[in-house]
Design a protein around this motif. Sequence first.
Motif, PDB file in Angstrom:
ATOM      1  N   THR A  82      41.466 -31.202   1.455  1.00  0.00           N
ATOM      2  CA  THR A  82      41.385 -30.568   0.141  1.00  0.00           C
ATOM      3  C   THR A  82      42.202 -31.393  -0.833  1.00  0.00           C
ATOM      4  O   THR A  82      43.358 -31.734  -0.557  1.00  0.00           O
ATOM      5  CB  THR A  82      41.916 -29.126   0.189  1.00  0.00           C
ATOM      6  OG1 THR A  82      41.062 -28.354   1.035  1.00  0.00           O
ATOM      7  CG2 THR A  82      41.933 -28.514  -1.197  1.00  0.00           C
ATOM      8  N   THR A 115      44.398 -25.039   1.691  1.00  0.00           N
ATOM      9  CA  THR A 115      44.205 -24.522   0.337  1.00  0.00           C
ATOM     10  C   THR A 115      45.538 -24.549  -0.396  1.00  0.00           C
ATOM     11  O   THR A 115      46.522 -23.956   0.072  1.00  0.00           O
ATOM     12  CB  THR A 115      43.684 -23.070   0.359  1.00  0.00           C
ATOM     13  OG1 THR A 115      42.469 -23.009   1.106  1.00  0.00           O
ATOM     14  CG2 THR A 115      43.431 -22.564  -1.057  1.00  0.00           C
ATOM     15  N   ASN A 135      36.685 -20.528   6.170  1.00  0.00           N
ATOM     16  CA  ASN A 135      36.743 -21.041   4.806  1.00  0.00           C
ATOM     17  C   ASN A 135      37.044 -19.962   3.771  1.00  0.00           C
ATOM     18  O   ASN A 135      36.437 -18.892   3.786  1.00  0.00           O
ATOM     19  CB  ASN A 135      35.417 -21.706   4.445  1.00  0.00           C
ATOM     20  CG  ASN A 135      35.132 -22.939   5.281  1.00  0.00           C
ATOM     21  OD1 ASN A 135      36.023 -23.483   5.912  1.00  0.00           O
ATOM     22  ND2 ASN A 135      33.887 -23.369   5.285  1.00  0.00           N
ATOM     23  N   SER A 178      38.989 -19.367  -0.544  1.00  0.00           N
ATOM     24  CA  SER A 178      39.402 -19.975  -1.809  1.00  0.00           C
ATOM     25  C   SER A 178      40.419 -19.082  -2.492  1.00  0.00           C
ATOM     26  O   SER A 178      40.592 -17.910  -2.145  1.00  0.00           O
ATOM     27  CB  SER A 178      38.192 -20.159  -2.731  1.00  0.00           C
ATOM     28  OG  SER A 178      37.793 -18.924  -3.315  1.00  0.00           O
ATOM     29  N   MET A 215      44.217 -15.166  -1.987  1.00  0.00           N
ATOM     30  CA  MET A 215      43.053 -15.836  -1.415  1.00  0.00           C
ATOM     31  C   MET A 215      42.016 -14.826  -0.975  1.00  0.00           C
ATOM     32  O   MET A 215      42.358 -13.697  -0.606  1.00  0.00           O
ATOM     33  CB  MET A 215      43.450 -16.657  -0.176  1.00  0.00           C
ATOM     34  CG  MET A 215      43.932 -18.060  -0.443  1.00  0.00           C
ATOM     35  SD  MET A 215      44.067 -19.006   1.107  1.00  0.00           S
ATOM     36  CE  MET A 215      42.323 -19.269   1.505  1.00  0.00           C
ATOM     37  N   GLN A 238      38.974 -14.947   2.019  1.00  0.00           N
ATOM     38  CA  GLN A 238      38.740 -15.810   3.178  1.00  0.00           C
ATOM     39  C   GLN A 238      37.711 -15.215   4.127  1.00  0.00           C
ATOM     40  O   GLN A 238      37.653 -14.003   4.333  1.00  0.00           O
ATOM     41  CB  GLN A 238      40.059 -16.027   3.929  1.00  0.00           C
ATOM     42  CG  GLN A 238      39.995 -17.073   5.013  1.00  0.00           C
ATOM     43  CD  GLN A 238      41.378 -17.491   5.455  1.00  0.00           C
ATOM     44  OE1 GLN A 238      42.379 -16.845   5.152  1.00  0.00           O
ATOM     45  NE2 GLN A 238      41.455 -18.586   6.183  1.00  0.00           N
ATOM     46  N   SER A 241      31.831 -18.782   4.995  1.00  0.00           N
ATOM     47  CA  SER A 241      32.622 -19.109   3.807  1.00  0.00           C
ATOM     48  C   SER A 241      32.626 -17.910   2.876  1.00  0.00           C
ATOM     49  O   SER A 241      31.592 -17.252   2.703  1.00  0.00           O
ATOM     50  CB  SER A 241      32.028 -20.305   3.052  1.00  0.00           C
ATOM     51  OG  SER A 241      31.986 -21.458   3.852  1.00  0.00           O
ATOM     52  N   TYR A 249      34.093 -17.188  -1.071  1.00  0.00           N
ATOM     53  CA  TYR A 249      34.738 -17.787  -2.229  1.00  0.00           C
ATOM     54  C   TYR A 249      34.621 -16.873  -3.457  1.00  0.00           C
ATOM     55  O   TYR A 249      33.610 -16.179  -3.628  1.00  0.00           O
ATOM     56  CB  TYR A 249      34.093 -19.137  -2.569  1.00  0.00           C
ATOM     57  CG  TYR A 249      34.132 -20.165  -1.455  1.00  0.00           C
ATOM     58  CD1 TYR A 249      35.203 -20.241  -0.560  1.00  0.00           C
ATOM     59  CD2 TYR A 249      33.089 -21.075  -1.298  1.00  0.00           C
ATOM     60  CE1 TYR A 249      35.240 -21.186   0.449  1.00  0.00           C
ATOM     61  CE2 TYR A 249      33.113 -22.039  -0.303  1.00  0.00           C
ATOM     62  CZ  TYR A 249      34.186 -22.088   0.570  1.00  0.00           C
ATOM     63  OH  TYR A 249      34.207 -23.028   1.566  1.00  0.00           O
ATOM     64  N   TYR A 299      34.111 -16.566  -7.402  1.00  0.00           N
ATOM     65  CA  TYR A 299      33.527 -17.350  -8.487  1.00  0.00           C
ATOM     66  C   TYR A 299      33.104 -16.425  -9.615  1.00  0.00           C
ATOM     67  O   TYR A 299      32.257 -15.553  -9.439  1.00  0.00           O
ATOM     68  CB  TYR A 299      32.319 -18.137  -7.964  1.00  0.00           C
ATOM     69  CG  TYR A 299      31.620 -19.000  -8.997  1.00  0.00           C
ATOM     70  CD1 TYR A 299      32.228 -20.133  -9.524  1.00  0.00           C
ATOM     71  CD2 TYR A 299      30.339 -18.682  -9.444  1.00  0.00           C
ATOM     72  CE1 TYR A 299      31.579 -20.931 -10.459  1.00  0.00           C
ATOM     73  CE2 TYR A 299      29.675 -19.468 -10.380  1.00  0.00           C
ATOM     74  CZ  TYR A 299      30.309 -20.591 -10.886  1.00  0.00           C
ATOM     75  OH  TYR A 299      29.665 -21.393 -11.822  1.00  0.00           O
ATOM     76  N   VAL A 324      35.242 -25.883  -3.422  1.00  0.00           N
ATOM     77  CA  VAL A 324      36.550 -25.367  -3.015  1.00  0.00           C
ATOM     78  C   VAL A 324      37.479 -26.470  -2.504  1.00  0.00           C
ATOM     79  O   VAL A 324      38.693 -26.383  -2.677  1.00  0.00           O
ATOM     80  CB  VAL A 324      36.362 -24.245  -1.978  1.00  0.00           C
ATOM     81  CG1 VAL A 324      37.671 -23.880  -1.308  1.00  0.00           C
ATOM     82  CG2 VAL A 324      35.767 -23.018  -2.672  1.00  0.00           C
ATOM     83  N   GLN A 325      36.931 -27.516  -1.898  1.00  0.00           N
ATOM     84  CA  GLN A 325      37.794 -28.582  -1.395  1.00  0.00           C
ATOM     85  C   GLN A 325      38.272 -29.520  -2.503  1.00  0.00           C
ATOM     86  O   GLN A 325      39.039 -30.433  -2.242  1.00  0.00           O
ATOM     87  CB  GLN A 325      37.054 -29.381  -0.312  1.00  0.00           C
ATOM     88  CG  GLN A 325      36.872 -28.607   0.979  1.00  0.00           C
ATOM     89  CD  GLN A 325      35.901 -29.300   1.908  1.00  0.00           C
ATOM     90  OE1 GLN A 325      34.689 -29.265   1.720  1.00  0.00           O
ATOM     91  NE2 GLN A 325      36.432 -29.937   2.925  1.00  0.00           N
ATOM     92  N   GLN A 369      40.152 -28.866  -5.773  1.00  0.00           N
ATOM     93  CA  GLN A 369      40.775 -27.820  -6.578  1.00  0.00           C
ATOM     94  C   GLN A 369      41.118 -28.270  -7.980  1.00  0.00           C
ATOM     95  O   GLN A 369      41.432 -29.450  -8.223  1.00  0.00           O
ATOM     96  CB  GLN A 369      42.047 -27.313  -5.865  1.00  0.00           C
ATOM     97  CG  GLN A 369      41.757 -26.478  -4.636  1.00  0.00           C
ATOM     98  CD  GLN A 369      42.985 -25.775  -4.098  1.00  0.00           C
ATOM     99  OE1 GLN A 369      43.213 -25.775  -2.907  1.00  0.00           O
ATOM    100  NE2 GLN A 369      43.759 -25.137  -4.955  1.00  0.00           N
TER     101      GLN A 369
END
Length: 468
Positions: A253, A299, A365, A367, A377, A379, A419, A421, A423, A459-460, A462
Amino acid sequence: MKRPILTAVLAAVLCAAACSSPPPENHETLGNPTSRATGIPGPDEIRHSDNMKVIANVPLDAPFNGPEAWGTDLAFQGGYAFVGNYEGFTVADISDPAHPKAVARVECPGGQNDISVSGDLLFLSIDEPRTDNTCASSPGDPMSETEWEGIRIFDISEKSDPHYLAAVKTECGSHTHAIVPGTTSDTLYLYVSSPGPTPGSKSCPPPHENISIVEVPVDSPARAKVIAKPELFKDRKLDQSDAYAAAGCHDITVYPEKKLAAGACFGDGVLMDISDPVKPKVLQMVTDKENFSIWHSATFNDAGTKVVFSDELGGGIAPTCDGSGSPTKGADAVYEITADRKLVRHGFFKIPRVQSSKENCVAHNGSLVPVPGRDIMVQAWYMGGVSVWDFTDSDHPKEIAYFERGPLKPGLQLGGSWSAYYYNGYIYSSDITKGLDVLRVDDPLTDPAKSVRMKELNVQSQHSYGGA
C-alpha cells in the motif's frame, strides 16, 4: 488468497489452532454494534448490527456463474464500481447506490484479477500462468518460461464497453499491485507484488526477493514496461524453516503524499520511503512469528502515523474464527509510526463473533472510513462478514458495526466478503459467491464520513481525505 495453486504452500502455514477473540469488553453506548440475534446464523441467514444493513445487491451472472467464478477485489471511479472476478471483471453503475446494476461483464480469466483504475485505464493482476497474454488464453504450465502472467491493461473510457489494450509480463506474475503517480501527470507506476518462488520454475526461480515496477505512459499504455525490480530483502537473514522466507510481497500500500509505502510481505511487515517512486528504500522490516502467519495487507491511517497490518492465517480457506485459537493470529495489528519512521506494535483486533467450523474466516481487504479526527476501518472477513472498527485508541480497538451471512449452503466450500470498502457514503462488499453488496452504516462515529466525496478509490493507493 490465491486459487488452489498455492494450496500446498498454504497448508504448510495452517495452524492447528483456529483463531478468535473473546467479545470486547466495556463497549461504549456510542458505536456499540448491538444485535438481538444470538448463536451462529443458519445457511445464508443475514445478521447485522442495529446500525448497519444491506440495501442492495448485484448478483453474479453469466459469464460469472461457474463454480470458480469467484468475486474478488474492488476499485471505484465516479458513479461506477469495478469488481474483480477469477474469470474477468464487472463494471457496475452505482450512481444510485440503492439500485446498482451491472453495465458490463468482461470475460478474461487469470487468477484473482486484482483490479485498479486511473482515468481511462483499468489494470488487472494476473497471477496464474497462461498460454498467452490475451483474454482468450488458457491455463499454462507453471514450469515453462514461455508462459505468461503479469499485468493486463484495459481502456474504460466507455464504461459499458471496456477494451483490452496491452499487457506486461512480470517476474512471478502479479498477485496484487498499487498505482503510484509519476512526477508528471503523463506517467503512472505500478508496484507489482507476487508470491514465489516456485520450486523448479524457470520463470519464477528462488529466492525472488524483489518487486516489479511497471511504468505506464498514460497516453500510450501499449508502451508500458517493467523498468525496475528492486530487491527489498537482499540484506535479510533468511529462516529456511519459514515457508514465506523469500516470497516477495503479497501486498504493498502506497501513500504518496507522505512518501511512504507499507508492504505486507508474507513473512514480514515492511515500511518504505518512496520519495523516488522508482527506487523505494526499506526503512524497517518487522517480523512477528508469535502473532502473524501470513502478512497479507497494510492500511495507513489518514495522518500517516499508523499502519494496520492484517494476518491471513490459513490463506483465506480455513475457519480461523471458530473460537478455538489465538485472538491475535488471523487478526489485525495496529502499528504506530514514530517520528524517526519506525514501526511500534500496539493493539490487535479480531471480530468478536464466533463463526462455525464450516466458515472460512480471517482478516482480509478493507479501507479507511473517512472520519476526520478518528481512525476507523471497514474490513472484509470472508464468511465472518463485514466489520467496521475504530482504532483511534491504538491499544484498544473496538468494533462499531457489522454485517454477516450464515454458512454456505451444502456443496459450496468458499465464500464471504473478499473486499469491503467505504466509498462516497456507502460500504461496498465484493462477496465471493453472492456478488456486490451495498451496505449502509448509520452511527454517530461514522456519519461524518458521509460528506467526504472521492473521484476515484484504489485502496492500495491512499490519499488524504482532503486530497480525495
